[in-house]
Design a protein around this motif. Structure first.
Motif, PDB file in Angstrom:
ATOM      1  N   LEU A  84       0.832  -1.196   0.000  1.00 35.39           N
ATOM      2  CA  LEU A  84       0.000   0.000   0.000  1.00 35.39           C
ATOM      3  C   LEU A  84       0.868   1.248   0.000  1.00 35.39           C
ATOM      4  O   LEU A  84       1.944   1.276   0.600  1.00 35.39           O
ATOM      5  N   SER A  85       0.408   2.269  -0.682  1.00 36.97           N
ATOM      6  CA  SER A  85       1.160   3.517  -0.767  1.00 36.97           C
ATOM      7  C   SER A  85       0.648   4.532   0.243  1.00 36.97           C
ATOM      8  O   SER A  85      -0.555   4.664   0.452  1.00 36.97           O
ATOM      9  N   LYS A  86       1.593   5.238   0.854  1.00 32.74           N
ATOM     10  CA  LYS A  86       1.233   6.330   1.745  1.00 32.74           C
ATOM     11  C   LYS A  86       1.080   7.631   0.954  1.00 32.74           C
ATOM     12  O   LYS A  86       0.675   8.647   1.503  1.00 32.74           O
ATOM     13  N   ILE A  87       1.441   7.572  -0.318  1.00 29.51           N
ATOM     14  CA  ILE A  87       1.360   8.739  -1.186  1.00 29.51           C
ATOM     15  C   ILE A  87       0.165   8.584  -2.116  1.00 29.51           C
ATOM     16  O   ILE A  87      -0.045   7.520  -2.693  1.00 29.51           O
ATOM     17  N   ASP A 148      10.403   5.427   5.116  1.00 32.59           N
ATOM     18  CA  ASP A 148      11.711   6.069   5.249  1.00 32.59           C
ATOM     19  C   ASP A 148      11.777   7.354   4.432  1.00 32.59           C
ATOM     20  O   ASP A 148      12.318   8.368   4.878  1.00 32.59           O
ATOM     21  N   ALA A 149      11.237   7.303   3.213  1.00 26.20           N
ATOM     22  CA  ALA A 149      11.240   8.495   2.363  1.00 26.20           C
ATOM     23  C   ALA A 149      10.390   9.599   2.964  1.00 26.20           C
ATOM     24  O   ALA A 149      10.780  10.775   2.982  1.00 26.20           O
ATOM     25  N   ILE A 150       9.215   9.236   3.479  1.00 22.70           N
ATOM     26  CA  ILE A 150       8.318  10.226   4.075  1.00 22.70           C
ATOM     27  C   ILE A 150       8.946  10.827   5.329  1.00 22.70           C
ATOM     28  O   ILE A 150       8.869  12.043   5.563  1.00 22.70           O
ATOM     29  N   LEU A 151       9.605   9.992   6.124  1.00 25.51           N
ATOM     30  CA  LEU A 151      10.257  10.483   7.340  1.00 25.51           C
ATOM     31  C   LEU A 151      11.373  11.465   6.986  1.00 25.51           C
ATOM     32  O   LEU A 151      11.490  12.534   7.599  1.00 25.51           O
ATOM     33  N   THR A 152      12.187  11.123   5.985  1.00 25.24           N
ATOM     34  CA  THR A 152      13.274  12.004   5.565  1.00 25.24           C
ATOM     35  C   THR A 152      12.741  13.317   5.009  1.00 25.24           C
ATOM     36  O   THR A 152      13.368  14.369   5.155  1.00 25.24           O
ATOM     37  N   SER A 153      11.580  13.254   4.392  1.00 19.93           N
ATOM     38  CA  SER A 153      10.996  14.467   3.797  1.00 19.93           C
ATOM     39  C   SER A 153      10.310  15.342   4.840  1.00 19.93           C
ATOM     40  O   SER A 153       9.814  16.420   4.497  1.00 19.93           O
ATOM     41  N   ALA A 154      10.259  14.878   6.083  1.00 16.22           N
ATOM     42  CA  ALA A 154       9.556  15.587   7.160  1.00 16.22           C
ATOM     43  C   ALA A 154       8.088  15.803   6.808  1.00 16.22           C
ATOM     44  O   ALA A 154       7.485  16.808   7.170  1.00 16.22           O
ATOM     45  N   GLY A 155       7.525  14.856   6.068  1.00 14.84           N
ATOM     46  CA  GLY A 155       6.112  14.936   5.700  1.00 14.84           C
ATOM     47  C   GLY A 155       5.852  15.662   4.400  1.00 14.84           C
ATOM     48  O   GLY A 155       4.702  15.726   3.948  1.00 14.84           O
ATOM     49  N   ALA A 156       6.894  16.209   3.759  1.00 13.54           N
ATOM     50  CA  ALA A 156       6.698  16.982   2.530  1.00 13.54           C
ATOM     51  C   ALA A 156       6.109  16.131   1.405  1.00 13.54           C
ATOM     52  O   ALA A 156       5.345  16.630   0.574  1.00 13.54           O
ATOM     53  N   LEU A 157       6.441  14.843   1.389  1.00 13.89           N
ATOM     54  CA  LEU A 157       5.917  13.966   0.335  1.00 13.89           C
ATOM     55  C   LEU A 157       4.404  13.805   0.418  1.00 13.89           C
ATOM     56  O   LEU A 157       3.767  13.405  -0.554  1.00 13.89           O
ATOM     57  N   GLU A 158       3.846  14.087   1.562  1.00 18.84           N
ATOM     58  CA  GLU A 158       2.395  14.009   1.720  1.00 18.84           C
ATOM     59  C   GLU A 158       1.723  15.341   1.412  1.00 18.84           C
ATOM     60  O   GLU A 158       0.494  15.426   1.382  1.00 18.84           O
TER      61      GLU A 158
END
Length: 254
Positions: A84-87, A148-158
């Protein structure tokens, strides 16, 4: 110098869809899936339908040996596991229309072959801070936009629009049809970043650190440019290079 890669964690079981029928139903319900893992020798009507729907919805399929599926530590996967995608991926044309309707000048980032999820997360964070409206990624050959990507982005990917396409070449054609210039960062280019006009509608192509931008994609870009560097070092980290480019673009846009 030997490079060490951070070992990726196994996805949480709650983020997986397990089994042929479950994955097929997820596709039929148009759930957001990051990718689908299918046993390489799997055959049958259900498997064929899964692949057909995945292609239509631009969801990457990884054909893998059974050992890879077993490594997820789940039972009864039946040769198929989806993550499942979080994006929530956006349609590129709809994002372009949305940006223009808001009276903004498009500025997008295209990632070609960037596989390190920490780099992707950092780029998303910088892109959002610098006013870029979207990140465009291919459905294959790019790091998974996982936790991991979302965490590194500080939520920016969302928060930033992410457009996943099955062809970056086709995406560039679509950008051109909408009057958006495409510029590629290339360390051997003659033009300096400071001579580029980032005030106009543009999309910036960033290649992976190992291979750079795909030659065919580079060929259809409108311009190539470089970041001037002193010394004799090979290149900048892609995340750092993207940050420098986007801050120059933000500076020009005032």
């Amino acid at each position: 110098m030997k490079q060490f890669r951070q070992k990726q964690q196994r996805p949480k079981k709650s983020s997986l869809v397990i089994g042929r029928i479950a994955v097929l139903e997820a596709l039929q319900e148009a759930k957001q899936l990051d990718r689908i893992y299918i046993q390489s020798n799997l055959r049958g009507d259900v498997a064929d339908e899964i692949q057909k729907l995945a292609y239509k919805q631009q969801i990457p399929i990884n054909k893998v040996p059974v050992e890879k599926l077993n490594s997820f530590n789940v039972n009864d996967h039946e040769g198929v596991i989806a993550q499942l995608s979080k994006i929530r991926y956006q349609d590129l044309q709809q994002v372009i229309d949305w940006v223009v309707d808001k009276g903004q000048v498009p500025m997008f980032v295209i990632l070609d072959g960037v596989t390190d999820v920490r780099n992707i997360g950092g780029i998303a964070r910088t892109a959002l801070c610098c006013g870029a409206q979207a990140i465009i990624i291919p459905d294959k050959g790019v790091g998974a936009l996982n936790e991991d990507a979302i965490l590194t982005s500080a939520g920016a990917l969302e928060l930033i629009a992410v457009c996943r396409v099955n062809s970056l070449m086709k995406a560039v054609d679509d950008l051109h049809l909408n009057g958006i210039k495409v510029l590629a960062s290339e360390m051997t280019a003659k033009k300096s970043i400071y001579d580029c006009d980032f005030k106009e509608p543009c999309a910036i192509v960033m290649g992976g650190e190992e291979k750079g931008v795909f030659p065919g994609l580079m060929k259809i870009c409108d311009e190539t440019f470089k970041i001037p560097m002193k010394g004799d070092f090979e290149s900048l980290n892609v995340g750092v290079a993207t940050a420098m480019i986007l801050y120059e673009a933000m500076k020009q846009r005032g």
